[in-house]
Motif scaffolding. Sequence first.
Motif, PDB file in Angstrom:
ATOM      1  N   SER A   9      -7.059  -3.928  17.234  1.00  0.00           N
ATOM      2  CA  SER A   9      -8.181  -2.991  17.300  1.00  0.00           C
ATOM      3  C   SER A   9      -7.976  -1.757  16.426  1.00  0.00           C
ATOM      4  N   GLU A  10      -6.778  -1.526  15.983  1.00  0.00           N
ATOM      5  CA  GLU A  10      -6.494  -0.394  15.100  1.00  0.00           C
ATOM      6  C   GLU A  10      -6.555  -0.903  13.666  1.00  0.00           C
ATOM      7  N   VAL A  11      -7.748  -0.968  13.109  1.00  0.00           N
ATOM      8  CA  VAL A  11      -7.952  -1.558  11.788  1.00  0.00           C
ATOM      9  C   VAL A  11      -8.192  -0.471  10.753  1.00  0.00           C
ATOM     10  N   GLU A  12      -7.388  -0.486   9.727  1.00  0.00           N
ATOM     11  CA  GLU A  12      -7.590   0.406   8.588  1.00  0.00           C
ATOM     12  C   GLU A  12      -8.644  -0.227   7.687  1.00  0.00           C
ATOM     13  N   CYS A  13      -9.433   0.613   7.047  1.00  0.00           N
ATOM     14  CA  CYS A  13     -10.523   0.134   6.195  1.00  0.00           C
ATOM     15  C   CYS A  13     -10.492   0.846   4.859  1.00  0.00           C
ATOM     16  N   CYS A  14     -11.360   0.412   3.984  1.00  0.00           N
ATOM     17  CA  CYS A  14     -11.590   1.119   2.732  1.00  0.00           C
ATOM     18  C   CYS A  14     -13.098   1.140   2.514  1.00  0.00           C
ATOM     19  N   ASN A  15     -13.535   1.853   1.463  1.00  0.00           N
ATOM     20  CA  ASN A  15     -14.962   1.862   1.158  1.00  0.00           C
ATOM     21  C   ASN A  15     -15.168   1.438  -0.288  1.00  0.00           C
ATOM     22  N   THR A  16     -16.401   1.251  -0.674  1.00  0.00           N
ATOM     23  CA  THR A  16     -16.715   0.699  -1.993  1.00  0.00           C
ATOM     24  C   THR A  16     -16.299   1.605  -3.134  1.00  0.00           C
ATOM     25  N   GLN A  17     -16.106   2.875  -2.866  1.00  0.00           N
ATOM     26  CA  GLN A  17     -15.739   3.818  -3.929  1.00  0.00           C
ATOM     27  C   GLN A  17     -14.230   3.899  -4.163  1.00  0.00           C
ATOM     28  N   ASP A  18     -13.433   3.372  -3.252  1.00  0.00           N
ATOM     29  CA  ASP A  18     -11.986   3.403  -3.416  1.00  0.00           C
ATOM     30  C   ASP A  18     -11.577   2.590  -4.639  1.00  0.00           C
ATOM     31  N   THR A  19     -10.592   3.073  -5.372  1.00  0.00           N
ATOM     32  CA  THR A  19     -10.105   2.346  -6.542  1.00  0.00           C
ATOM     33  C   THR A  19      -9.175   1.220  -6.099  1.00  0.00           C
ATOM     34  N   LEU A  20      -9.043   0.231  -6.959  1.00  0.00           N
ATOM     35  CA  LEU A  20      -8.136  -0.879  -6.670  1.00  0.00           C
ATOM     36  C   LEU A  20      -6.709  -0.365  -6.509  1.00  0.00           C
ATOM     37  N   SER A  21      -6.345   0.579  -7.319  1.00  0.00           N
ATOM     38  CA  SER A  21      -5.010   1.154  -7.252  1.00  0.00           C
ATOM     39  C   SER A  21      -4.772   1.820  -5.897  1.00  0.00           C
ATOM     40  N   ALA A  22      -5.733   2.594  -5.424  1.00  0.00           N
ATOM     41  CA  ALA A  22      -5.601   3.269  -4.126  1.00  0.00           C
ATOM     42  C   ALA A  22      -5.537   2.256  -2.984  1.00  0.00           C
ATOM     43  N   VAL A  23      -6.363   1.212  -3.066  1.00  0.00           N
ATOM     44  CA  VAL A  23      -6.368   0.194  -2.007  1.00  0.00           C
ATOM     45  C   VAL A  23      -5.068  -0.604  -2.029  1.00  0.00           C
ATOM     46  N   ALA A  24      -4.554  -0.902  -3.211  1.00  0.00           N
ATOM     47  CA  ALA A  24      -3.274  -1.612  -3.311  1.00  0.00           C
ATOM     48  C   ALA A  24      -2.159  -0.788  -2.670  1.00  0.00           C
ATOM     49  N   SER A  25      -2.161   0.510  -2.914  1.00  0.00           N
ATOM     50  CA  SER A  25      -1.161   1.388  -2.292  1.00  0.00           C
ATOM     51  C   SER A  25      -1.307   1.407  -0.774  1.00  0.00           C
ATOM     52  N   LYS A  26      -2.542   1.440  -0.308  1.00  0.00           N
ATOM     53  CA  LYS A  26      -2.797   1.442   1.139  1.00  0.00           C
ATOM     54  C   LYS A  26      -2.308   0.138   1.760  1.00  0.00           C
ATOM     55  N   MET A  27      -2.603  -0.997   1.106  1.00  0.00           N
ATOM     56  CA  MET A  27      -2.150  -2.288   1.612  1.00  0.00           C
ATOM     57  C   MET A  27      -0.622  -2.333   1.670  1.00  0.00           C
ATOM     58  N   GLN A  28       0.010  -1.811   0.637  1.00  0.00           N
ATOM     59  CA  GLN A  28       1.473  -1.816   0.601  1.00  0.00           C
ATOM     60  C   GLN A  28       2.038  -0.976   1.736  1.00  0.00           C
ATOM     61  N   SER A  29       1.505   0.208   1.943  1.00  0.00           N
ATOM     62  CA  SER A  29       2.048   1.078   2.989  1.00  0.00           C
ATOM     63  C   SER A  29       1.800   0.515   4.383  1.00  0.00           C
ATOM     64  N   LEU A  30       0.703  -0.223   4.547  1.00  0.00           N
ATOM     65  CA  LEU A  30       0.383  -0.822   5.844  1.00  0.00           C
ATOM     66  C   LEU A  30       0.996  -2.212   6.020  1.00  0.00           C
ATOM     67  N   ASN A  31       1.516  -2.762   4.924  1.00  0.00           N
ATOM     68  CA  ASN A  31       2.062  -4.119   4.915  1.00  0.00           C
ATOM     69  C   ASN A  31       1.014  -5.153   5.352  1.00  0.00           C
ATOM     70  N   VAL A  32      -0.186  -5.048   4.738  1.00  0.00           N
ATOM     71  CA  VAL A  32      -1.264  -5.984   5.002  1.00  0.00           C
ATOM     72  C   VAL A  32      -1.781  -6.558   3.685  1.00  0.00           C
ATOM     73  N   GLY A  33      -2.465  -7.676   3.772  1.00  0.00           N
ATOM     74  CA  GLY A  33      -2.992  -8.330   2.582  1.00  0.00           C
ATOM     75  C   GLY A  33      -4.498  -8.303   2.471  1.00  0.00           C
ATOM     76  N   ALA A  34      -5.154  -7.652   3.409  1.00  0.00           N
ATOM     77  CA  ALA A  34      -6.617  -7.589   3.373  1.00  0.00           C
ATOM     78  C   ALA A  34      -7.091  -6.349   4.114  1.00  0.00           C
ATOM     79  N   LEU A  35      -8.198  -5.812   3.630  1.00  0.00           N
ATOM     80  CA  LEU A  35      -8.825  -4.675   4.299  1.00  0.00           C
ATOM     81  C   LEU A  35     -10.332  -4.880   4.349  1.00  0.00           C
ATOM     82  N   PRO A  36     -10.941  -4.552   5.470  1.00  0.00           N
ATOM     83  CA  PRO A  36     -12.401  -4.576   5.530  1.00  0.00           C
ATOM     84  C   PRO A  36     -12.959  -3.420   4.693  1.00  0.00           C
ATOM     85  N   VAL A  37     -14.108  -3.658   4.093  1.00  0.00           N
ATOM     86  CA  VAL A  37     -14.809  -2.613   3.348  1.00  0.00           C
ATOM     87  C   VAL A  37     -15.988  -2.206   4.228  1.00  0.00           C
TER      88      VAL A  37
END
Length: 138
Positions: A9-37
């Motif tokens: 239930s604690e889901v991190e998300c991103c939005n359409t304006q986030d850059t690929l670089s920023a989302v890749a960093s977020k995925m790395q820090s969270l150790n996940v391979g997918a994020l809802p937009v």
Amino acid sequence: MQVRNVMSSEVECCNTQDTLSAVASKMQSLNVGALPVVENENIIGMVTDRDMVVRGLTNGNSGDSVHTVMSSNVVTVSADASLEEAAQLMSQHQVRRLPVVDNGHLVGIVSLGDLAVRNQADHSAGQALSQISQQDLS
């Protein structure tokens, strides 16, 4: 058993304006391979590490927004759905993660791993994994 009993239930998300670089960093820090937009608490897409590599980063587009690589035809499941329904959706749509929605709002995410850790769901998860992993030979 319902999806709400096994989902994260604690889901991190991103939005359409986030850059690929920023989302890749977020995925790395969270150790996940997918994020809802999401926009306004509503899920409008999913972005995976594979989406970013295949559709974005390999073309030198690390500054592009998530919108350019996300999948917008998102399959979701209700928090009240059974684990068997979730496994069926995963198999049918060949996905390993399903965003969980309640009245259209993102409330969690359920993964194939979530299904597998429940004894009652082992058979369903195994079937889903088998069907997800099958290559389309046609």
